[in-house]
Design an enzyme around this catalytic site. Structure first.
Site, PDB file in Angstrom:
ATOM      1  N   TYR A   1       0.850  -1.195   0.000  1.00 18.64           N
ATOM      2  CA  TYR A   1       0.000   0.000   0.000  1.00 18.64           C
ATOM      3  C   TYR A   1       0.885   1.244   0.000  1.00 18.64           C
ATOM      4  O   TYR A   1       1.424   1.646   1.034  1.00 18.64           O
ATOM      5  CB  TYR A   1      -0.928   0.020   1.200  1.00 18.64           C
ATOM      6  CG  TYR A   1      -1.969  -1.083   1.227  1.00 18.64           C
ATOM      7  CD1 TYR A   1      -2.251  -1.850   0.099  1.00 18.64           C
ATOM      8  CD2 TYR A   1      -2.689  -1.355   2.382  1.00 18.64           C
ATOM      9  CE1 TYR A   1      -3.201  -2.857   0.126  1.00 18.64           C
ATOM     10  CE2 TYR A   1      -3.639  -2.355   2.423  1.00 18.64           C
ATOM     11  CZ  TYR A   1      -3.894  -3.103   1.297  1.00 18.64           C
ATOM     12  OH  TYR A   1      -4.838  -4.104   1.343  1.00 18.64           O
TER      13      TYR A   1
ATOM     14  N   LEU B   1     -17.826  -1.383   1.148  1.00 22.02           N
ATOM     15  CA  LEU B   1     -18.611  -0.241   0.674  1.00 22.02           C
ATOM     16  C   LEU B   1     -18.427  -0.032  -0.831  1.00 22.02           C
ATOM     17  O   LEU B   1     -18.625   1.068  -1.349  1.00 22.02           O
ATOM     18  CB  LEU B   1     -18.224   1.023   1.455  1.00 22.02           C
ATOM     19  CG  LEU B   1     -18.530   0.950   2.955  1.00 22.02           C
ATOM     20  CD1 LEU B   1     -18.069   2.208   3.666  1.00 22.02           C
ATOM     21  CD2 LEU B   1     -20.019   0.706   3.206  1.00 22.02           C
TER      22      LEU B   1
END
Length: 329
Positions: free
Chosen positions: A58, A204
């Site tokens: 990341y 989400l």
């Protein structure tokens, strides 16, 4: 109301049933800065979200470095997970060897300012590495005191079962949300039977289940969502129309869209732990109402009518993005 405490795999530490995915802190979905990231982590702590998930890749260590600075400064009481095995390209490859995973883990621990992590995932499974061999590698890291347990990510049920038979898998992390339902084809049930936590990333829908859905025009150049089939027209417009109906329904209940979508994931079982991600405290605070929502049978039926299984237009990955993901159906 606070989030229910559940086991992170059978015999694992207790964690809140809602976690925090820290990929956004690396600037993957837009600019951020240390002060805003720290404010987001403060909001997570205040909301009782103390299971945090990151990875070496990341931002090529940026997410872990931000978390490490926060941990060094504030010493939060958290349960921490990270991942390794993806080797950036070109070409991108997957390395499940002991030497690679040990080396990457040691670098992650330095960035995170910790001596061990509670959970360490093989971020992807290399098909040339038998799951049994990968489990043995992970057990060596457990025996060395560097990790509390191990997990697998974006894997098929067969891989999980084979690895678990050698050394118990603590968690499986795959994408799961109202618009990505593949884990219902055996994986979530397998995890429940074996006592494995199912950690749902992107619950989400990569920003679609917010008060305002993310729009492709607002994505930075080069971001992977720009070439993701679900965000390319005409798929995007079809998906937005469906989710707008759910948005209206959630607002009619007095809930935020994010809280309602997370409540649906939480309702799939106590072993299911969603880990939404964000780079702002404002968006994180939209999640917290999920702890107060108990969806009734009528609620579930209404959601199913608005967003039936398979409603999403387009695959969840492009062919190149899916190259290292195990497919089993």
């Amino acid at each position: 109301m606070t989030f229910k405490q559940v086991e992170l795999g059978r015999g694992g530490p207790l964690v809140p049933q809602l976690g925090f995915g820290a990929m956004s802190l690396a600037g993957m979905f837009g600019p951020t800065d240390e002060a805003t990231s720290f404010a987001t982590l403060d909001a997570a702590i205040a909301g009782g979200i103390t299971f945090w998930d990151t990875a070496n890749i990341y931002g090529m260590g940026i997410s872990e470095t931000v978390l490490g600075k926060y941990i060094a400064e504030k010493a939060p009481q958290i349960t921490l997970a990270t991942k390794a095995s993806i080797v950036p390209g070109p070409p991108r490859t997957i390395d499940n060897s002991y030497d690679h995973l040990r080396s990457e883990l040691e670098q992650s621990l330095k960035r995170l300012n910790v001596d061990r992590v509670d959970l360490f995932y093989a971020h992807r499974h290399n098909p040339d590495t038998p799951p049994e061999a990968l489990a043995e590698t992970m057990q060596r890291l457990i025996d060395a005191g560097l990790i509390g347990g191990y997990g697998l990510s974006e894997v098929a049920p067969g891989t999980v079962a084979r690895a678990h038979a050698v050394s118990p898998v603590r968690a499986v992390q795959n994408e799961y949300s109202l618009w990505s339902r593949q884990p219902e084809l055996g994986l979530i049930d397998l995890c429940e039977r074996l006592g494995i936590a199912f950690v749902a990333f992107s619950p989400l829908a990569r920003g679609m289940f917010g008060e305002v859905s993310i729009h492709p025009d607002n994505m930075r150049e080069g971001e992977f969502r720009r070439v993701n089939p679900r965000f390319i027209e005409p798929n995007y417009s079809y998906n937005l129309a469906a989710i707008d109906g759910f948005r209206d329904w959630a607002h009619g209940k007095g809930w935020t869209v994010a809280a309602a979508a997370l409540a649906w994931v939480l309702a799939r079982g106590e072993h299911v732990i969603p880990i939404p991600g964000t780079r702002t405290p404002g968006h994180l605070n939209e999640w917290l109402g999920a702890a107060d929502i108990t969806l009734s049978a009528q609620d579930m039926a209404e959601i199913a009518a608005l967003l039936p299984v398979g409603f999403a237009h387009g695959d969840r990955y492009s062919d190149s993005q899916a190259a290292s993901v195990e497919r089993y159906c």
